[in-house]
Design a protein around this motif. Structure first.
Motif, PDB file in Angstrom:
ATOM      1  N   LYS A  19       0.835  -1.202   0.000  1.00 59.85           N
ATOM      2  CA  LYS A  19       0.000   0.000   0.000  1.00 59.85           C
ATOM      3  C   LYS A  19       0.872   1.254   0.000  1.00 59.85           C
ATOM      4  CE  LYS A  19      -3.782   2.382   2.307  1.00 59.85           C
ATOM      5  NZ  LYS A  19      -3.429   3.559   1.565  1.00 59.85           N
TER       6      LYS A  19
ATOM      7  N   GLY B  52       2.482   1.611  -3.415  1.00 64.75           N
ATOM      8  CA  GLY B  52       1.516   2.112  -4.389  1.00 64.75           C
ATOM      9  C   GLY B  52       1.210   3.578  -4.202  1.00 64.75           C
ATOM     10  N   ASP B  53       1.014   4.000  -2.947  1.00 62.55           N
ATOM     11  CA  ASP B  53       0.738   5.415  -2.669  1.00 62.55           C
ATOM     12  C   ASP B  53       1.908   6.300  -3.096  1.00 62.55           C
ATOM     13  OD1 ASP B  53      -1.694   4.677  -1.591  1.00 62.55           O
ATOM     14  OD2 ASP B  53      -1.044   4.853   0.508  1.00 62.55           O
ATOM     15  N   THR B  54       3.120   5.850  -2.807  1.00 65.04           N
ATOM     16  CA  THR B  54       4.312   6.621  -3.163  1.00 65.04           C
ATOM     17  C   THR B  54       4.473   6.695  -4.677  1.00 65.04           C
ATOM     18  OG1 THR B  54       5.377   5.946  -1.102  1.00 65.04           O
ATOM     19  CG2 THR B  54       6.810   6.807  -2.837  1.00 65.04           C
ATOM     20  N   ALA B  55       4.265   5.573  -5.359  1.00 66.59           N
ATOM     21  CA  ALA B  55       4.374   5.558  -6.820  1.00 66.59           C
ATOM     22  C   ALA B  55       3.340   6.498  -7.440  1.00 66.59           C
ATOM     23  CB  ALA B  55       4.194   4.141  -7.355  1.00 66.59           C
ATOM     24  N   ARG B  56       2.126   6.501  -6.900  1.00 67.53           N
ATOM     25  CA  ARG B  56       1.086   7.397  -7.417  1.00 67.53           C
ATOM     26  C   ARG B  56       1.484   8.857  -7.187  1.00 67.53           C
ATOM     27  NH1 ARG B  56      -3.616   5.846  -4.759  1.00 67.53           N
ATOM     28  NH2 ARG B  56      -2.894   7.137  -3.047  1.00 67.53           N
ATOM     29  N   ASP B  57       1.995   9.169  -5.988  1.00 71.86           N
ATOM     30  CA  ASP B  57       2.406  10.545  -5.693  1.00 71.86           C
ATOM     31  C   ASP B  57       3.536  11.010  -6.603  1.00 71.86           C
ATOM     32  OD1 ASP B  57       0.533  10.530  -3.672  1.00 71.86           O
ATOM     33  OD2 ASP B  57       1.990  10.304  -2.042  1.00 71.86           O
TER      34      ASP B  57
ATOM     35  N   VAL C 154       4.112   9.781  -9.583  1.00 66.63           N
ATOM     36  CA  VAL C 154       3.679   9.517 -10.950  1.00 66.63           C
ATOM     37  C   VAL C 154       4.702   8.621 -11.669  1.00 66.63           C
ATOM     38  CG1 VAL C 154       2.720  10.541 -13.044  1.00 66.63           C
ATOM     39  CG2 VAL C 154       2.652  11.828 -10.924  1.00 66.63           C
TER      40      VAL C 154
ATOM     41  N   GLY D 247       5.794   4.235 -12.289  1.00 66.84           N
ATOM     42  CA  GLY D 247       5.321   2.864 -12.247  1.00 66.84           C
ATOM     43  C   GLY D 247       6.192   2.026 -11.322  1.00 66.84           C
TER      44      GLY D 247
END
Length: 85
Positions: free
Chosen positions: A36, A39-44, A46, A48
């Motif tokens: 989790k 995923g949150d860090t990758a989304r922040d 931007v 993959g």
């Protein structure tokens, strides 16, 4: 620092462990927490994330003995890789 009679030099440091993220000693909860956060860090950021798992072993069944070699799960999936232009 310790020097053995054989001439072996041992260096070490004693520190108390620091509890952090995913330190519950429960694999399911710890792995979920780590994924989790990843995923949150990758989304922040931007970006993959690619997770590769190699040599996964099939767990022994209740009726099998541990002396037999476990079966290897071998699957390969090729997924399209989107290009960012």
């Amino acid at each position: 620092m310790r020097i053995e009679p054989t001439g072996t030099l041992s260096l070490g440091i004693d520190i108390d462990p620091v509890r952090g993220v995913a330190d519950s000693d429960r694999l399911g909860e710890d792995l979920t927490s780590l994924l989790k956060i990843l995923g949150d860090t990758a989304r922040d950021l931007v970006i993959g994330v690619l997770i590769l798992v190699d040599n996964s072993k099939k767990p022994p069944t209740p009726n099998s003995s541990l002396s037999t070699s476990p079966s290897t799960i071998s699957t390969k999936t090729i997924l399209p890789f989107p290009s960012c232009s």
